[in-house]
Design a protein around this motif. Sequence first.
Motif, PDB file in Angstrom:
ATOM      1  N   ASP A  60       0.844  -1.198   0.000  1.00 49.34           N
ATOM      2  CA  ASP A  60       0.000   0.000   0.000  1.00 49.34           C
ATOM      3  C   ASP A  60       0.883   1.252   0.000  1.00 49.34           C
ATOM      4  OD1 ASP A  60      -1.896   1.912   0.376  1.00 49.34           O
ATOM      5  OD2 ASP A  60      -2.568   1.225   2.349  1.00 49.34           O
ATOM      6  N   PHE A  61       0.644   2.128  -0.949  1.00 47.93           N
ATOM      7  CA  PHE A  61       1.474   3.332  -1.072  1.00 47.93           C
ATOM      8  C   PHE A  61       1.368   4.211   0.179  1.00 47.93           C
ATOM      9  CE2 PHE A  61       2.532   7.470  -3.294  1.00 47.93           C
ATOM     10  CZ  PHE A  61       3.881   7.183  -3.374  1.00 47.93           C
ATOM     11  N   ALA A  62       0.242   4.112   0.883  1.00 48.16           N
ATOM     12  CA  ALA A  62       0.071   4.909   2.103  1.00 48.16           C
ATOM     13  C   ALA A  62       1.133   4.532   3.145  1.00 48.16           C
ATOM     14  CB  ALA A  62      -1.323   4.695   2.671  1.00 48.16           C
ATOM     15  N   ILE A  63       1.590   3.283   3.127  1.00 48.20           N
ATOM     16  CA  ILE A  63       2.623   2.844   4.077  1.00 48.20           C
ATOM     17  C   ILE A  63       3.920   3.599   3.801  1.00 48.20           C
ATOM     18  CG2 ILE A  63       4.115   0.864   4.636  1.00 48.20           C
ATOM     19  CD1 ILE A  63       1.601  -0.861   4.439  1.00 48.20           C
TER      20      ILE A  63
ATOM     21  N   GLU B 217       4.105   6.509   2.339  1.00 51.60           N
ATOM     22  CA  GLU B 217       3.880   7.913   2.714  1.00 51.60           C
ATOM     23  C   GLU B 217       3.938   8.093   4.229  1.00 51.60           C
ATOM     24  OE1 GLU B 217       1.236   9.553  -0.995  1.00 51.60           O
ATOM     25  OE2 GLU B 217       0.167   8.737   0.714  1.00 51.60           O
ATOM     26  N   ALA B 218       3.362   7.122   4.944  1.00 51.13           N
ATOM     27  CA  ALA B 218       3.390   7.199   6.409  1.00 51.13           C
ATOM     28  C   ALA B 218       4.835   7.195   6.905  1.00 51.13           C
ATOM     29  CB  ALA B 218       2.625   6.027   7.010  1.00 51.13           C
ATOM     30  N   ALA B 219       5.663   6.358   6.288  1.00 49.57           N
ATOM     31  CA  ALA B 219       7.065   6.287   6.698  1.00 49.57           C
ATOM     32  C   ALA B 219       7.783   7.598   6.387  1.00 49.57           C
ATOM     33  CB  ALA B 219       7.755   5.122   5.988  1.00 49.57           C
ATOM     34  N   ARG B 220       7.461   8.189   5.247  1.00 47.96           N
ATOM     35  CA  ARG B 220       8.081   9.482   4.898  1.00 47.96           C
ATOM     36  C   ARG B 220       7.675  10.556   5.899  1.00 47.96           C
ATOM     37  NH1 ARG B 220       6.125  10.151  -0.947  1.00 47.96           N
ATOM     38  NH2 ARG B 220       6.914  12.267  -0.817  1.00 47.96           N
ATOM     39  N   MET B 221       6.389  10.524   6.292  1.00 51.01           N
ATOM     40  CA  MET B 221       5.915  11.497   7.288  1.00 51.01           C
ATOM     41  C   MET B 221       6.654  11.314   8.612  1.00 51.01           C
ATOM     42  SD  MET B 221       3.402  13.312   5.913  1.00 51.01           S
ATOM     43  CE  MET B 221       2.824  14.114   7.364  1.00 51.01           C
TER      44      MET B 221
ATOM     45  N   LYS C 197      13.772  -1.161   5.777  1.00 54.77           N
ATOM     46  CA  LYS C 197      13.044  -1.478   7.014  1.00 54.77           C
ATOM     47  C   LYS C 197      11.599  -1.895   6.755  1.00 54.77           C
ATOM     48  CE  LYS C 197      15.712   1.678   9.898  1.00 54.77           C
ATOM     49  NZ  LYS C 197      16.496   0.758  10.687  1.00 54.77           N
ATOM     50  N   ILE C 198      11.058  -1.566   5.569  1.00 54.46           N
ATOM     51  CA  ILE C 198       9.657  -1.896   5.317  1.00 54.46           C
ATOM     52  C   ILE C 198       9.477  -2.762   4.059  1.00 54.46           C
ATOM     53  CG2 ILE C 198       7.346  -0.937   4.882  1.00 54.46           C
ATOM     54  CD1 ILE C 198       8.331   1.557   6.483  1.00 54.46           C
TER      55      ILE C 198
ATOM     56  N   PRO D  63      11.514  -6.353   4.173  1.00 56.66           N
ATOM     57  CA  PRO D  63      10.907  -7.311   5.119  1.00 56.66           C
ATOM     58  C   PRO D  63       9.485  -7.713   4.725  1.00 56.66           C
ATOM     59  CG  PRO D  63      11.913  -5.492   6.310  1.00 56.66           C
ATOM     60  CD  PRO D  63      11.974  -5.123   4.865  1.00 56.66           C
ATOM     61  N   CYS D  64       8.718  -6.754   4.188  1.00 54.73           N
ATOM     62  CA  CYS D  64       7.334  -7.085   3.799  1.00 54.73           C
ATOM     63  C   CYS D  64       7.297  -8.001   2.581  1.00 54.73           C
ATOM     64  CB  CYS D  64       6.545  -5.810   3.483  1.00 54.73           C
ATOM     65  SG  CYS D  64       6.069  -4.902   4.939  1.00 54.73           S
TER      66      CYS D  64
END
Lengths: 349, 285
Positions: free
Chosen positions: B175-178, B180-184, B195-196, B199-200
Motif C-alpha cells: 500500500d502506497f500509504a505505508i 507515505e506514512a514512513a516518509r511522514m 526497514k519496510i 521485510p514485507c
Amino acid sequence: MSEIRFRGVGKHYGDVEVITGFDLRIHDGEFMVLVGPSGCAKSTTLRMIAGLERITSGELLIAGKRANELLPAERNISMVFQSYALFPNMSVRENLSFGLRVRKTDSATVASEVDRVTGLLGLGDLLDRKPRQLSGGQAQRVALGRAMIRKPNAFLFDEPLSNLDAELRVQMRGEIIEMQRKLSTTTVYVTHDQVEAMTMGDRIAVMNKGCIMQLGSPTELYRRPANTFVAGFIGSPRMNLLEPGDLLGDCDPTVGIAHDRTGKLGIRPEHLLVESDDGAVPIGDARVTRIEDLGHEVLIHLRNARGTSLTARTGGRIAETVQSGQTVSLALRFDCLHSFETATGERLT
Amino acid sequence: MSAAAAVSRRYRLTARLSQAWAYAFTGAMVLFSLFPVYWVFATSLKTKRDGLANPPLWIFDPTQANYLKLWSHDTFKFTFLNSIIVTGIGVALSLSIAIPAAYVIVRMKMRGRRFFGAWLILAYMLPEFLFVLPMFSLYQWTGLYDTHAGLALMYQVHVLPLSIWLLSSFFGEIDFAIDEAARMEGATHWQILTKIYVPCSLPGVAATAILNAIWIWNELAIAIGLTFSRAQTVTLGVTSFRGYAALDWGAMTAASIIAIVPMLLFAVVAQKHIVKGLTLGAVKG
C-alpha cells in the motif's frame, strides 16, 4: 505557534487545474474539518500540508514559515491515513516508536514516550502484536498513537474512520476529539461524512471543485448556508431546494420571499410541518411516497400536486397516524426559510 | 430413489471421473518430464557394460563406482566449487541492484518508465550467446575473462531484468500509504526500502533469489564463452568426462546427478517461499 496558512495556493496536474487561488488560515490549536464530495480536492489540500503533494503556485506557511519546499519529515507533522498505514512487518511497539527511532532518539526516551502514548490510548496489552492481529479499532488507535508520539506541530487526518463500523466510528470520533482537546494541537481532518464534520470541527471548510464554498462553525453552516451547495451538502436529509412556485404555483405564499421569482428557496426537512398548523403557513397538500421510521424521528418523503419532491422530518409519533400513499397537509415556518439567487446559488437573505 | 438423489449421484460420479482424468493426465506429465532424470540416474548406477547394453537393461546390479570416481576427479570438484562461488556472487549482485531498482520503478515518478519495462522484458528474452560474442574481447581486455566476478557480472544481463520485473510486482503490492506514512515519520527512501519494503516482500525476494540461483547454476552458453579453466562452472565440469574418442557415460551421468542436487535441495527447502512469493498478490485478501 503552529498556525497553518494557505496563501493563493494552486495545484495543477499537467493541464488539469485542481485547486486555484486557495486561501485558508487554520489557527493554532484549532480543529479544522475539510468536508466535501469525492473529487473536491480536500485530500489534495491535506496532502499539500503534509508535503506529499507538491504545491504548484502560491505559498503554504506552517508556524509562520514557508513550507512549500520542505520535505514531509521536515514539517514535523503527523498524519493518520484512511487505511491506517501501519507497517505490517513491525509490532505495535515498533510502529509507535518508528518515527523516533529513524530520528535517532535515544532508547530511554523512546521507551518512555511509548509508555506515555500506550497509557493514553490503552494500548498496553497490544505492544507485541503485529498489525494483522489487531481489530479495526485497535489498528486505528495504534495509528493515532504513532501520530501522537512525536509531539508534532499538527495532526492531519485523512478520512480515518471510514473503514470502521458505525458503533466504533462513534467511539473513535469521541476519542479523537478528546485527544485533540487534551493536546491542543492544530488538527486538519478530512472527511466526506457531514456528521463527523459537524460533531468534530471547531470550524468546517465545505469544499467543492477545489474551492471553499463556506468556512464557519458547524452551527453557522447549518443555520446560514452561504449558497445552495452548502445548503444541500450540510444536513441529513438534505435541505429541500425549490424553485419559486414549486409549492402552490402563482398563489404560492413563498413566491414573495424569493426575489422577483428568481430566487431558490431552501427549507430544512424539520421546518416542513406535516399535518400541523402550529403557527405555520399552509402550503397545500402532498402525497406521502415513502416513510422512514427511525424510531426517535420519522422522515416522510412527499410529492405535491405540482410534482415537487419534498422531505419532512418529524417526531416519531407521527408514524402511527400517517401512512404511505396518504395525502397530508403541509405547512412551513417562514422565519426558517432560506433563499438563494438562482444564477449564482449565493444566499440572498 | 428420488429424482433429486439420482441427479446428485450422477453429479458426484461426473465430478469424480473428471478428477480421475486430471490425476491421470498430471501423473502422465510428471512421468514424461521425470523420465530423462530417471534415465540419467539409472545410467549413473550402471557399470560401463550395462550402460551401453542394447536393448537397455531395466534390471541391473547398481554400482557406486561412478560416484566414487567423481570424488577423485579434481576438475569436477573444482567446477562445482566455482559454481557455488559464481552463483553466490551472481545472486548477491542481482538482488543488490534489483531491489533498489524495483523500488524506484514502483514508487518514484520516473520518465520513460514504460520504455524501461519493455526493455527489461526484451533483455530477458534475448539469447545468451548474443552477449557473449561482443563481450569476449572486452572481457579479455579488462581482465574479466575466466574470472568468477566476470561470469557473475555477465549473468546479470539475464537475471537482472527478471529480478527487477519480479520485485517490482512484489513491491507494487505494498500500500502506497505505508510508504507515505514512513516518509511522514521521517524515514529516508533507503530506510523505507530496507526497514519496510524488503521485510514485507521477503517471500518475493526469496523467490527471486532462488530463481536466479537455479538459472545461474544451470547456465552453460555464457560459461563456455567466457571461461577457460579458472572459473569453469559445474555445467562445464559435467562435460569434462567427454574425451576425444570416448564418452564416460557413467561418470558423466553421476556428475549430472550431483550437479542438480544442490538446486534440487534448494528448491525443495524453499518451495514454500517460491510458491508464496510467486502468488503474492494474486488473490486480494
